[in-house]
Design a protein around this motif. Sequence first.
Motif, mmCIF file in Angstrom:
data_model
loop_
_atom_site.group_PDB
_atom_site.id
_atom_site.type_symbol
_atom_site.label_atom_id
_atom_site.label_comp_id
_atom_site.label_asym_id
_atom_site.label_seq_id
_atom_site.Cartn_x
_atom_site.Cartn_y
_atom_site.Cartn_z
ATOM 1 N N PRO A 382 0.894 -1.019 0.059
ATOM 2 C CA PRO A 382 -0.064 0.069 0.158
ATOM 3 C C PRO A 382 0.858 1.226 0.039
ATOM 4 N N SER A 383 0.238 2.478 -0.374
ATOM 5 C CA SER A 383 0.962 3.503 -0.512
ATOM 6 C C SER A 383 1.337 4.147 1.146
ATOM 7 N N SER A 384 0.657 3.539 2.019
ATOM 8 C CA SER A 384 1.115 3.683 3.439
ATOM 9 C C SER A 384 2.415 3.223 3.855
ATOM 10 N N ALA A 385 2.990 2.393 3.145
ATOM 11 C CA ALA A 385 4.161 1.376 3.637
ATOM 12 C C ALA A 385 5.480 2.287 4.078
ATOM 13 N N TYR A 386 5.626 3.572 3.319
ATOM 14 C CA TYR A 386 6.792 4.303 3.455
ATOM 15 C C TYR A 386 6.311 5.972 3.617
ATOM 16 N N PRO A 387 6.936 6.563 4.164
ATOM 17 C CA PRO A 387 6.512 8.532 4.253
ATOM 18 C C PRO A 387 7.316 8.834 2.982
ATOM 19 N N ALA A 388 7.154 8.199 1.947
ATOM 20 C CA ALA A 388 7.973 8.699 0.474
ATOM 21 C C ALA A 388 7.277 10.266 0.200
ATOM 22 N N ARG A 389 5.963 10.183 -0.012
ATOM 23 C CA ARG A 389 5.255 11.413 -0.135
ATOM 24 C C ARG A 389 5.719 12.604 0.559
ATOM 25 N N PRO A 390 5.620 12.872 1.829
ATOM 26 C CA PRO A 390 6.107 14.011 2.470
ATOM 27 C C PRO A 390 7.713 14.206 2.406
ATOM 28 N N GLN A 391 8.332 13.091 2.333
ATOM 29 C CA GLN A 391 9.812 13.081 2.138
ATOM 30 C C GLN A 391 10.154 13.980 0.772
ATOM 31 N N LEU A 392 9.413 13.442 -0.190
ATOM 32 C CA LEU A 392 9.604 14.217 -1.574
ATOM 33 C C LEU A 392 9.295 15.843 -1.572
ATOM 34 N N LYS A 393 8.027 15.908 -0.894
ATOM 35 C CA LYS A 393 7.914 17.248 -0.711
ATOM 36 C C LYS A 393 8.898 18.085 0.079
ATOM 37 N N ALA A 394 9.345 17.728 0.975
ATOM 38 C CA ALA A 394 10.516 18.155 1.868
ATOM 39 C C ALA A 394 11.650 18.473 0.859
#
Length: 401
Positions: A382-394
Amino acid sequence: MTSFDIDRLGRIGDWMKTYIDARRLAGASVLLSQGGKEIYYHQCGLRDVARGAQWERDTVARIYSMTKPVTSVALMMLAERGLFHLDAPVSEFIPAFTDMQCLLDGATSIDQVQRCATPTLHQLLTHTAGLSYPFNPGVLGQEMADQDIVFRADQGSLAQMCDRVAALPLAFAPGNRWEYSVAIDILGRVVEVVSGKTLEQFFVDEIFEPLGVSETRFSVPATARDRFAACYTPLAGDAFSVGKVDTAPETLRLIDDPVESPFLDAQMQSGGGGLVGTIDDYLKFTEMMRTGGAGLIGPKTLSFMMQNHLAGDIASMGPSSFAEQPMEGMGFGLGGAVLLDSGRARSAGHVGDFSWGGMASTFFWIDPVAELSAIFFTQLIPSSAYPARPQLKALVHGAMT
């Protein structure tokens, strides 16, 4: 216009490599466009681990819920032609929704119900209609799972699946809460009823062909089958579970082989999660939204879509469901989330950022302040597996000067 430090943008590639090297992701790509000009692109890893196939720019991926903004735009194209109003009950288009019931507060079984209003098109667009998903907690989510009410590629008729959804009670009276749901799938059927076309034909005729979007469809195009990515999960159990599930010994467990996938010949045209396509195709769609519609839809309609339609943030609506975004500090428009307060959302961004993601960890956002379209493609559920999205925005915001 916001400018970027090129060296700091280079950190994105290093960050992606750590995910690949740790076997958290098989392959991925990031594309950033500012003011209509590409300012960054990077790809790394594999689209198919077993076959050793490289992840390329033209890799075809499952975008799942990133289909929702496309369906929402399609519906609003019809709305701005005066064919209906957003306060119209969905029963005007799908009669099975005529006499609705919702679960009683605190219900413990699916038969503990009371009569309620039929949800409106606007409530469907904003996930306040009382519908749910099989992976959500609660009585309705469990009943949907038990009855296998899922708008999957290998399921049958969109019309029949909508009728099956309508036969169940709602999780709550429409307008009372926010819950991520199959609502946009239902709206895909509304597009069909109003337009007289299949959902894909409407997409192709009214959105994709005018934009030059040639390889995004519900089934993988025949010319792109040798570029279709495999899909993986780090979970030992149901890959579509968004709760706490045991991880598998293999962090990249294959769950959809590209040579056997139902997406090769999709039976269901799921407006909530059925499209597959390339990162450049999706950029054409996000740029259309960012720049005012490209003549396909009015700029004022798009502005209306990308503002918050809730009384407060999503968290204030008492959700008990999963969502593809944070709920605190995030509002919801028509087809995606709207950043209201980056501090409360605990994620870098500008107020007004419009975004959404897909179950296979894809993600996009439109930043109107920086005139930016940002897209992340990968294939991990699932997309909740890792915090890739907030990391990319940062990483992206860290490169802004």
